[in-house]
Design a protein around this motif. Sequence first.
Motif, mmCIF file in Angstrom:
data_model
loop_
_atom_site.group_PDB
_atom_site.id
_atom_site.type_symbol
_atom_site.label_atom_id
_atom_site.label_comp_id
_atom_site.label_asym_id
_atom_site.label_seq_id
_atom_site.Cartn_x
_atom_site.Cartn_y
_atom_site.Cartn_z
ATOM 1 N N TRP A 177 0.795 -1.163 -0.066
ATOM 2 C CA TRP A 177 -0.144 0.120 -0.076
ATOM 3 C C TRP A 177 0.852 1.287 -0.067
ATOM 4 O O TRP A 177 2.001 1.177 0.438
ATOM 5 C CB TRP A 177 -0.983 -0.085 1.324
ATOM 6 C CG TRP A 177 -0.273 -0.268 2.459
ATOM 7 C CD1 TRP A 177 -0.069 -1.365 3.130
ATOM 8 C CD2 TRP A 177 0.331 0.695 3.509
ATOM 9 N NE1 TRP A 177 0.664 -1.272 4.167
ATOM 10 C CE2 TRP A 177 0.783 0.120 4.387
ATOM 11 C CE3 TRP A 177 0.376 2.218 3.187
ATOM 12 C CZ2 TRP A 177 1.485 0.671 5.537
ATOM 13 C CZ3 TRP A 177 0.907 2.775 4.318
ATOM 14 C CH2 TRP A 177 1.724 2.120 5.339
ATOM 15 N N GLN A 220 4.021 4.241 3.355
ATOM 16 C CA GLN A 220 3.934 2.934 2.386
ATOM 17 C C GLN A 220 4.459 1.674 3.241
ATOM 18 O O GLN A 220 5.044 1.804 4.132
ATOM 19 C CB GLN A 220 5.048 2.951 1.248
ATOM 20 C CG GLN A 220 6.536 3.062 1.500
ATOM 21 C CD GLN A 220 7.151 3.290 0.118
ATOM 22 O OE1 GLN A 220 6.635 3.790 -0.860
ATOM 23 N NE2 GLN A 220 8.340 2.854 0.027
ATOM 24 N N SER A 221 4.005 0.372 2.615
ATOM 25 C CA SER A 221 4.370 -0.851 3.279
ATOM 26 C C SER A 221 5.836 -1.105 3.414
ATOM 27 O O SER A 221 6.368 -0.639 2.451
ATOM 28 C CB SER A 221 3.455 -1.973 2.625
ATOM 29 O OG SER A 221 3.581 -1.711 1.288
#
Length: 461
Positions: A308, A318-319
């Motif tokens: 993500w 973000q991931s």
Amino acid sequence: MIKRLLWLALLPMTAQAADDFARQWPLQLSQPDAGAYRVPLDASVYAAAHWRDLRDVRVIDADGKPVASAVYAAATPLSGPLRTVDLQWFALPVSAATADDDLSVVVQRDGQGKVVSIRSSVASVGAAGAADPVWLVDLGDEAGKLRALRVDWADAGATLDLGYRLEGSDDLRGWQVLDPQVRLVQLNNQGRELRNNVIKVETGLRYLRLVPLQRSGAPALRGLRGEMADLVDAGDWQWQELKADAGGNVKDGYFYSLKGRLPIQRLDVVMPANSAVSWSVFSRDADRPGADGSTPDWQLLTRGWNAWNLSEAGKQLQSAPLETTGTITDRQWRLLAEPGSVPSEAPLLRLGYRPGSVVFLAQGRAPYLLVVGSANVVDTQAALDPMLDALRARNGAHWQPAVATLGAGAVRAGEVAYQAAKAPRDWKNVLLWAVLVLGALAVAGFAFSLLRSSRVENKEP
């Protein structure tokens, strides 16, 4: 004529050796007289290599002669200083470790797998006359960091010599034996003490249990402590950022091509802001044909990887990158969105790796060259491990050979080096057959001559 052919057949058959390596790099030595050197490999070396195991990465001297060298994968992250933590542990009746389907013990865990309670319908553990208990340990987030278990008895002066079987599990169902017999000793004699209450452990399993090998004799347990070592990342990660090949789509997935067989250990994607997609990741390589013998099969690496990207108050969140299971050296990659996930466009695929190195000895004349890329090398490397182990034992575990760096790369033999050499024709057999045929013709001619002369003699009066 026959004698000449025989002489040719017995000549040693020699051929001029071709230059079998595709590319070369000059090596710049950090110390002129170090004796042993280590060359960190970059992406261009991996791209030029032909074999997965890098057997065609070699070092040669100024005369073109190979020197003793060996290729090594990136060193594993170093362990930080030990720290001691109190572990969460539970006492179980010994029947819980001896019966495959023991319904008398219920272990309750939360959503993250943490053991929160244990209920047993048998007699209370530790009651008078009860058998020694099994000790169950939940390492939780510390799994993989444990180096030793330290047992703390409630009675520090008790005399004991006890045996335990150490087992490990990831799911509390299937258990594997890590050590069949652990001895815990605590003895006192005339003011002298013999004590062993530390169990060496190195495992990535989350749950441990100590199963007693005797029925009774263990005093009450005050606690279990763990000696933990955090891994210190060397921070030398390199990343390759790939754009999707043409022809990919949401239904079939997006395809990516990597130049060279880099030792990939991390995955990441770059997606538009405020997006989340669950991906399945596949890889393959043309040197591993599939069931039909031609097109290679896709190997599933992970399913349901949620990546993500969120833009919040001007910041991009973000991931985290995905850690692969083992090292992947395939050159073709595929991202397939899970059902329900609709990516707005093909993401950029980022592949992370930690580069390996070549260690070589300064034999022959300098300067030295790193040569790479050959379909015809013999799978041999110098046995440098004993020497390196001895040097690290003397100079410390973190000792490394002096560094040699790569200069500007250049073409050596080029693409021809990637073509497997044709099997050499056995000219000796050809010549010997020719000799046999000529010999047979000579015999036939001699016989015909005798037959002709015999006819002439018979016609004379």
